[in-house]
Design a protein around this motif. Sequence first.
Motif, PDB file in Angstrom:
ATOM      1  N   LEU A  34      -3.183  18.118  12.490  1.00 18.28           N
ATOM      2  CA  LEU A  34      -3.361  16.742  12.015  1.00 18.28           C
ATOM      3  C   LEU A  34      -2.117  15.918  12.334  1.00 18.28           C
ATOM      4  N   ALA A  35      -0.949  16.516  12.185  1.00 19.37           N
ATOM      5  CA  ALA A  35       0.304  15.813  12.481  1.00 19.37           C
ATOM      6  C   ALA A  35       0.350  15.361  13.941  1.00 19.37           C
ATOM      7  N   GLU A  36      -0.089  16.228  14.852  1.00 17.16           N
ATOM      8  CA  GLU A  36      -0.103  15.881  16.278  1.00 17.16           C
ATOM      9  C   GLU A  36      -1.058  14.722  16.545  1.00 17.16           C
ATOM     10  N   LEU A  37      -2.219  14.757  15.905  1.00 16.94           N
ATOM     11  CA  LEU A  37      -3.191  13.675  16.092  1.00 16.94           C
ATOM     12  C   LEU A  37      -2.651  12.350  15.561  1.00 16.94           C
ATOM     13  N   LEU A  38      -2.029  12.387  14.395  1.00 13.96           N
ATOM     14  CA  LEU A  38      -1.481  11.157  13.822  1.00 13.96           C
ATOM     15  C   LEU A  38      -0.392  10.579  14.721  1.00 13.96           C
ATOM     16  N   GLU A  72      -9.080   8.968  -1.439  1.00 11.82           N
ATOM     17  CA  GLU A  72      -8.882   8.189  -2.659  1.00 11.82           C
ATOM     18  C   GLU A  72      -7.465   8.368  -3.181  1.00 11.82           C
ATOM     19  N   ALA A  73      -6.957   9.599  -3.154  1.00 13.41           N
ATOM     20  CA  ALA A  73      -5.613   9.883  -3.646  1.00 13.41           C
ATOM     21  C   ALA A  73      -4.551   9.148  -2.825  1.00 13.41           C
ATOM     22  N   VAL A  74      -4.770   9.060  -1.530  1.00 16.88           N
ATOM     23  CA  VAL A  74      -3.812   8.406  -0.640  1.00 16.88           C
ATOM     24  C   VAL A  74      -4.019   6.889  -0.619  1.00 16.88           C
ATOM     25  N   GLY A  75      -5.212   6.444  -0.974  1.00 20.85           N
ATOM     26  CA  GLY A  75      -5.517   5.016  -0.964  1.00 20.85           C
ATOM     27  C   GLY A  75      -5.955   4.511   0.402  1.00 20.85           C
ATOM     28  N   ARG A  81      -9.430   3.718  10.486  1.00 19.84           N
ATOM     29  CA  ARG A  81      -9.261   4.544  11.688  1.00 19.84           C
ATOM     30  C   ARG A  81      -7.807   4.996  11.777  1.00 19.84           C
ATOM     31  N   LEU A  82      -7.540   6.027  12.555  1.00 25.81           N
ATOM     32  CA  LEU A  82      -6.199   6.604  12.623  1.00 25.81           C
ATOM     33  C   LEU A  82      -5.142   5.583  13.036  1.00 25.81           C
ATOM     34  N   VAL A  87       2.889   4.108   7.982  1.00 27.07           N
ATOM     35  CA  VAL A  87       3.779   5.269   7.981  1.00 27.07           C
ATOM     36  C   VAL A  87       3.646   6.047   6.675  1.00 27.07           C
ATOM     37  N   LYS A  88       3.635   5.337   5.547  1.00 23.06           N
ATOM     38  CA  LYS A  88       3.527   6.000   4.250  1.00 23.06           C
ATOM     39  C   LYS A  88       2.161   6.662   4.073  1.00 23.06           C
ATOM     40  N   GLN A  89       1.117   6.005   4.573  1.00 22.34           N
ATOM     41  CA  GLN A  89      -0.227   6.587   4.479  1.00 22.34           C
ATOM     42  C   GLN A  89      -0.311   7.875   5.297  1.00 22.34           C
ATOM     43  N   LYS A  90       0.288   7.876   6.477  1.00 15.12           N
ATOM     44  CA  LYS A  90       0.272   9.082   7.318  1.00 15.12           C
ATOM     45  C   LYS A  90       0.989  10.227   6.614  1.00 15.12           C
ATOM     46  N   ALA A  91       2.156   9.933   6.039  1.00 13.39           N
ATOM     47  CA  ALA A  91       2.928  10.973   5.353  1.00 13.39           C
ATOM     48  C   ALA A  91       2.153  11.514   4.152  1.00 13.39           C
ATOM     49  N   SER A  92       1.557  10.618   3.367  1.00 16.12           N
ATOM     50  CA  SER A  92       0.786  11.041   2.194  1.00 16.12           C
ATOM     51  C   SER A  92      -0.443  11.837   2.607  1.00 16.12           C
TER      52      SER A  92
END
Length: 100
Positions: A34-38, A72-75, A81-82, A87-92
């Motif tokens: 997932l990290a690579e895709l983000l 929902e937890a991340v908001g 879409r990706l 940045v904060k959403q990706k980390a969360s």
Amino acid sequence: MTPQQRSDALRKAAEARKQRAEIKEKLKLGTVTLAELLERASTDELVGKMKVSSVLEALPGIGKVRCQKIMEAVGINETRRLQGLGVKQKASLLQEATKA
């Protein structure tokens, strides 16, 4: 659209669907993270246009219900879409998805 333009557009759309399916299969098998895709989402248009929900659901151990809870937890809106993630959403998202 002319018939030629229409057939070209249909062919292009079919190829994009095939490539997205291959990416999701690689996620499922663990050959792509997932990290690579983000990370790729900002430079690769095909990856960037994938919905967050479909990517999460492709991860092993995450189904529709768990995907919805993570988002929902991340908001994150279900239509996001990706390429639209901050940045904060990706980390969360990474943190929540690895808990699962």
